[in-house]
Design an enzyme around this catalytic site. Structure first.
Site, PDB file in Angstrom:
ATOM      1  N   LYS A   8      45.502  23.880  -0.634  1.00  0.00           N
ATOM      2  CA  LYS A   8      45.833  24.244  -2.016  1.00  0.00           C
ATOM      3  C   LYS A   8      46.207  22.996  -2.817  1.00  0.00           C
ATOM      4  CE  LYS A   8      48.873  27.735  -4.238  1.00  0.00           C
ATOM      5  NZ  LYS A   8      49.908  28.745  -3.902  1.00  0.00           N
ATOM      6  N   SER A  38      49.129  33.139  -5.898  1.00  0.00           N
ATOM      7  CA  SER A  38      48.491  31.976  -6.487  1.00  0.00           C
ATOM      8  C   SER A  38      47.538  31.251  -5.541  1.00  0.00           C
ATOM      9  CB  SER A  38      49.564  30.985  -6.971  1.00  0.00           C
ATOM     10  OG  SER A  38      50.351  30.491  -5.892  1.00  0.00           O
ATOM     11  N   SER A  96      52.197  34.830  -2.667  1.00  0.00           N
ATOM     12  CA  SER A  96      51.044  33.996  -2.987  1.00  0.00           C
ATOM     13  C   SER A  96      50.146  33.647  -1.811  1.00  0.00           C
ATOM     14  CB  SER A  96      51.491  32.709  -3.673  1.00  0.00           C
ATOM     15  OG  SER A  96      51.692  32.934  -5.040  1.00  0.00           O
TER      16      SER A  96
END
Length: 559
Positions: free
Chosen positions: A124, A207, A231
Site C-alpha cells: 500500500k 482504504s 481497511s
C-alpha cells in the site's frame, strides 16, 4: 450436531433458497466441484495464474518458472488491467532486475532468503520504501518527498526474498481526509478510483482497496494493506480476498504513514488463507504490548484440516438480525452465503453459540474523537522525518489541498483534516483521554466477555459489519470469502478473537475455506459508475473551523 442458533431458524429456508439461485455462479455449496473448477486457471492462462505462494515456489524450484518471468507476467497484467481497475499507483522500475538477481541466487545454490524468495508483492502507498518509488498515501502533497529508510515491514519482506512489485492504490490518506461519497473509498489524486473487478459498479471499499483488488485480479502474488478500522478486512470482504488485521503490536508501525498509533497496523492480503499465513510469518515484527510475548515462528503450521472440529464459534447476533443497521446498504443478498458458511462450520464439527459483543455505534463517537486528536499529532511526527518536502504539519496539508483544489478536492472535501486540525493536538487533554479509554474499554470487554461467557474460540459476523470492535480493542480480525451472489457480488465473513489469537483464526478459517472452496477469478461484470465532480472548487475554498462534537455522516469509519 444439533444447531444452537434458534433465532436463525425462521430464516433458514429463505436463506438457502436465495443462495441456491446463484449456484451456477459458484455461490455456495460446500465441497462443490464447480467451485474447484471455477477457481482454476483458465485454458491459455500462464502457469502461475491463481497459484499460491508455496505453489509458485515449487514451480521456481523445479525450473518451470523464474522470478523474472513471474514478475514480468504480473507487470504485463498490470499494464493490461490497471487502466480499468486503478489498483496500482506505480510499479517498481527495478522489479525485473531484483527478480533476476534472486533467480541468480537460486541457480547458484546459495539458498533461499526466505519463504518469499522471488515472489512479487504489492504494498500500500502509505508504507515507506526507500527506493525509486514514492510514498504518498495517494496525495499529491507528498510527491517527491523522500523517506529516510524502508518501513520495518519492507525490510522484513526484502529479507524474506520478496520482489516489491509496486505501490497499491488506496483511499487517500487511508480515508482520513474527508467525508467521501458512500462506498467511494478507494480514490486518490495520484491513482484515481479503484474499481471492484468482480462487479465494476460495486464498491471496492477501502482504504486498502488496491491491495485487495491487485491480489484477486492476479496482478501480484500477495499484498500488504493497513488498517485503522476496517481497511484490510473491508476491501477483502468486498473483493473476494482473504485478509488479516492482526493484533496491535504484532507488526511494526515504523515507516507507515499514520492515523493513530493506538489502532494502526499493517496486515497481509491474499487469495487464500495459505498465502496470508505465509505473509504473516514474514511480516511479524513485534513491539509494544506484543514485545516479549511467545509467538509462533510461522503460521503455516496451522494450515490443517479439522480446525473447526470441536470448536465453539460465537455468532454475533445483532449483525445478522439487524444487518440493515450494521451492514452495507444493499448487501443483504450476501447473507445467504454467510448462512451457508455457518452450516458448513456445523458440518465440520463446530458448535455455534449466539453471542453479543456490543453496539459499535455506542462507542464509535469516542473512537472518532480519539482518532482526530491522535492524527494531528502523529502525522506531524511522521512528516518531520521526511526530506525534500515543505509539508510539516496537518495545517500544511490542508493548505496544499486548497491550493490544488481541482486535483485534490474533485470528489469530496477535507472535513476530517479540518476537524482534526481544530482539536488541541494535546494527547493529555482530558476529553481525549476519556474518549480513548471509553472506546477501548467497550471494545475489549465486548469481545472478551463474549468469549469467556460461552468458552468461545472465535466470533463471526457478516461481511462489512463489525470491523470496529477488533480495531479499537487491538485484537485480530480475519476476512474470509464465502461466496458470490447471482449478479457477481462477493460475499464474505468476519472472524475475530482476542489478543494474539491469529493462529486460532488461521486454523478455523483454513478449515472453512477448504470446505467452501469459493475462490474464482473476477469476471469484470457491470460498468464503472464513479460519482460526479463535487463542484467544491467553483469558488475559492477556505479552511473551516469546527467547534463542538464531530459526527460521522454514515455512522461508520473505514480507515
Amino acid at each position: 450436531m444439533e444447531r444452537q442458533l434458534k433465532s436463525f431458524g425462521a430464516r433458514r429456508t429463505f436463506l438457502r433458497a436465495t443462495a441456491a439461485t446463484g449456484a451456477s455462479l459458484l455461490t455456495g455449496g460446500f465441497g462443490s466441484t464447480l467451485a474447484r473448477a471455477a477457481a482454476a486457471a483458465k485454458p491459455g492462462d500462464p502457469i502461475w495464474i491463481e497459484k499460491t505462494i508455496p505453489e509458485l515456489q515449487a514451480l521456481m524450484g523445479s525450473g518451470a518458472l523464474t522470478s523474472r518471468e513471474l514478475t514480468r507476467g504480473y507487470l504485463e497484467r498490470i499494464a493490461q488491467f490497471n487502466p480499468l481497475l486503478r489498483a496500482i499507483i506505480e510499479t517498481n522500475p527495478r522489479a525485473e532486475a531484483i527478480a533476476a538477481q534472486l533467480d541468480n541466487e537460486r541457480r547458484q545454490g546459495r539458498g533461499l532468503r526466505g519463504p518469499l524468495h522471488g515472489i512479487p508483492i504489492l504494498v500500500k502507498d502509505n508504507i515507506a520504501t526507500d527506493d525509486q518509488m514514492q510514498t504518498t498515501a495517494g496525495s499529491l502533497a507528498l510527491v517527491n518527498s523522500k523517506v529516510t529508510a524502508d518501513a520495518r515491514v519492507i525490510e522484513r519482506l526484502r529479507a524474506a526474498g520478496a520482489v516489491i512489485l509496486g505501490k497499491a492504490n488506496l483511499g487517500e490518506w487511508a480515508n482520513f481526509r474527508g467525508f467521501s461519497p458512500l462506498g467511494f473509498y478507494g480514490w486518490t489524486a495520484r491513482g484515481g478510483p479503484t474499481h471492484n473487478p468482480y462487479l465494476l459498479d460495486h464498491t471496492a471499499f477501502g482504504s486498502s482497496s488496491g491491495s485487495a483488488v491487485g491480489v484477486v485480479a492476479n496482478l501480484c502474488a500477495a499484498a500488504v494493506g493497513t488498517e485503522t478500522d476496517g481497511s484490510i478486512v473491508g476491501p477483502c470482504n468486498a473483493n473476494l480476498a482473504v485478509g488479516l488485521k492482526p493484533t496491535l503490536g504484532l507488526i511494526s508501525q515504523t515507516g507507515i504513514i499514520p492515523i493513530s498509533h493506538n489502532q494502526d497496523t499493517a496486515g497481509p492480503i491474499g487469495r487464500t488463507v495459505t498465502d496470508v499465513a505465509v505473509m504473516l510469518g514474514v511480516l511479524q515484527s513485534p513491539f509494544g504490548p506484543v514485545a516479549g510475548q511467545p509467538l509462533p515462528t510461522g503460521y503455516t503450521q496451522f494450515l490443517q484440516r479439522g480446525g473447526l472440529d470441536g470448536a465453539r464459534i460465537g455468532v454475533d447476533q445483532r449483525f445478522f438480525t439487524d444487518y440493515g443497521t450494521y451492514g452495507w446498504p444493499g448487501d443483504e443478498d450476501t447473507l445467504p452465503f454467510v448462512q451457508q458458511a455457518l452450516d458448513a462450520m456445523v458440518h465440520l464439527g463446530a458448535t455455534l453459540v449466539p453471542t453479543d459483543t456490543g453496539d459499535v455505534y455506542a462507542y464509535g463517537g469516542d473512537e472518532f474523537m480519539a482518532l482526530l486528536f491522535e492524527f494531528k499529532v502523529h502525522i506531524a511526527e511522521y512528516l518531520a522525518g521526511l526530506t525534500h518536502t515543505s509539508m510539516r504539519t496537518l495545517a500544511d496539508l490542508i493548505a496544499f489541498n486548497l491550493a490544488h483544489c481541482p486535483a485534490e478536492l474533485a470528489f469530496y472535501g477535507q472535513e476530517i483534516f479540518e476537524i482534526s486540525e481544530s482539536t488541541s493536538g494535546n494527547l493529555a487533554d482530558p476529553d481525549y483521554l476519556a474518549a480513548r479509554a471509553a472506546a477501548l474499554l467497550a471494545a475489549r470487554t465486548g469481545i472478551d466477555n463474549a468469549l469467556a461467557a460461552d468458552d468461545l474460540d472465535a466470533i463471526v459476523a457478516p461481511h462489512l459489519t463489525n470491523t470496529t470492535a477488533a480495531a479499537v480493542a487491538g485484537y485480530p480480525n480475519l476476512a474470509l470469502p464465502v461466496g458470490i451472489t447471482a449478479d457477481g457480488k462477493p460475499a464474505g465473513l468476519l472472524m475475530y478473537s482476542t489478543f494474539l489469537e491469529e493462529s486460532t483464526l488461521i486454523s478455523l478459517a483454513y478449515d472453512l475455506e477448504q470446505e467452501l472452496n469459493v475462490r474464482r477469478q473476477p469476471q469484470f461484470r457491470g460498468t464503472v459508475n464513479d460519482p460526479p465532480n463535487a463542484g467544491l472548487c467553483a469558488a475559492v475554498p477556505t479552511p473551516h473551523v469546527f467547534t463542538g462534537k464531530a459526527h460521522l455522516p454514515h455512522g461508520r469509519l473505514f480507515l
